[in-house]
Design an enzyme around this catalytic site. Structure first.
Site, mmCIF file in Angstrom:
data_model
loop_
_atom_site.group_PDB
_atom_site.id
_atom_site.type_symbol
_atom_site.label_atom_id
_atom_site.label_comp_id
_atom_site.label_asym_id
_atom_site.label_seq_id
_atom_site.Cartn_x
_atom_site.Cartn_y
_atom_site.Cartn_z
ATOM 1 N N LYS A 140 0.631 -1.322 -0.156
ATOM 2 C CA LYS A 140 0.163 -0.284 0.499
ATOM 3 C C LYS A 140 1.082 1.407 0.130
ATOM 4 C CE LYS A 140 -4.258 -1.955 1.122
ATOM 5 N NZ LYS A 140 -5.502 -1.585 -0.022
ATOM 6 N N LYS A 244 -13.743 -6.944 -7.443
ATOM 7 C CA LYS A 244 -13.812 -7.594 -6.114
ATOM 8 C C LYS A 244 -15.329 -8.468 -5.958
ATOM 9 C CE LYS A 244 -11.393 -4.514 -3.010
ATOM 10 N NZ LYS A 244 -10.317 -3.896 -3.850
HETATM 11 MG MG MG Z 1 -6.903 -1.281 -4.132
#
Ligand code: MG
Length: 334
Positions: A140, A244
């Site tokens: 991240k 997702k």
């Molecule tokens: Mg992402």
């Protein structure tokens, strides 16, 4: 066809809070949905919304499930608003009678991407993940200053063996200038792709960055639902789509889209329980649904085996879902 629908809500504390673009996330709330057919077959689905990704809220999902509770027809299930991707995912999942769902070949397996924490903490976790056998990593970024993180990027790359792969996820945190600096740096480094470098609404900037820099870009927050992914593709997006499935709508529809268009997808977790994850893996491990490593390497999310399912190692195969008992979770919620 008719079913009897019931739902129960759940709330689980995350074992370790997850850092998101919207702050720290400490618990997961959702619904389990149970559909019992007239012949006695029972199927379960999971509603796991992420409103900060643009999905319905839990309250909106629950309101719809409440109206469907009791005797329900296929027509009623089909009439759920297309915008409620999480509810539609769960209902489609629950409609698949046990044993009738398509199974991937027994030898189908896919590498898993291990999520590294933001900042220098990544360097502390990396040796452990390498020792476990992970070869794909996601870090991240967009959390600290550009120079600081670019320095860490080189430290992380130096710690990776040459056969490992690294993807970066900015969660839409960068403006144009930092995005350009990052993508220029990535052009000279072995980065698999950069996920959502700028906010999802920055359509022209995303297309411009994809055109101007050689590193692959991935859309995540921009393609929460299947309709959005189709729209980006129709406008000419040729980069990666992070999908997702728990947010995107009925999984069979998403899979059909990937098969029909050969979209370059990464299947990824929405921090759902093992109930939804088992159903997702049953579908996406099919050999014609992509080759990129799966974004399911989040570790034990809840610290409870019943909710996490079997440990997720560097490779996932079709046997993983066999260790998941949806009915036991359902009963535990009563
Ligand atoms: Mg992402």
């Amino acid at each position: 066809m008719e079913w009897t629908l019931a739902y129960r809500s759940y709330r689980r504390t995350l074992r370790a809070p997850l850092r998101t673009a919207h702050g720290w996330w400490r618990e997961r709330t959702g619904l389990l949905v149970r559909l019992a057919a007239m012949d006695g077959a029972v199927g379960f689905g999971e509603v796991a919304p992420l409103p900060e990704f643009g999905t319905e809220t839990l309250a909106e999902a629950e309101a719809v499930c409440r109206t469907l509770t009791g005797r329900v027809t296929a027509g009623a299930l089909d009439s759920v608003d297309p915008k409620l991707g999480c509810v539609r995912f769960a209902l489609a999942m629950a409609r698949e009678a046990p044993g009738t769902a398509a199974q991937p070949p027994a030898d189908a397996r896919r590498p898993v991407t291990a999520l590294l924490p933001a900042g220098a903490a990544a360097l502390g976790v990396l040796p452990e993940r390498l020792a476990e056998g992970f070869l794909s990593f996601k870090w991240k970024v967009g959390v600290a200053a550009v120079d600081e993180e670019l320095g860490l990027l080189d430290d992380i790359l130096a710690a990776l063996p040459p056969y490992a792969r690294l993807r970066l996820d900015a969660n839409g945190a960068w403006a144009r200038r930092p995005a350009e600096r990052w993508l220029a740096a990535c052009a000279e480094r072995p980065v698999e792709f950069v996920e959502q470098p700028v906010p999802p609404g920055e359509r022209d900037l995303l297309f411009g960055l994809a055109r101007d820099f050689p590193v692959k870009l991935a859309l995540d927050e921009a393609v929460t639902g299947l309709a959005a992914a189709r729209a980006w593709q129709a406008e000419g997006w040729t980069g990666v789509f992070v999908i997702k499935p728990a947010l995107a709508g009925p999984l069979a529809e998403v899979a059909d889209w990937v098969r029909a268009t050969q979209a370059d997808v990464v299947w990824s977790s929405a921090v759902e329980s093992c109930v939804a994850r088992a159903a997702i893996l049953r579908t996406v491990l099919a050999p014609d649904l992509g080759t990129r490593a799966l974004g399911f390497g989040l570790g034990a999310l809840f610290g409870e085996r019943a909710w996490d399912g079997p440990a997720v190692g560097p490779l996932l195969d079709a046997s993983w879902g066999a260790g998941v008992a949806a009915e036991e979770l359902w009963n535990a919620l009563s």
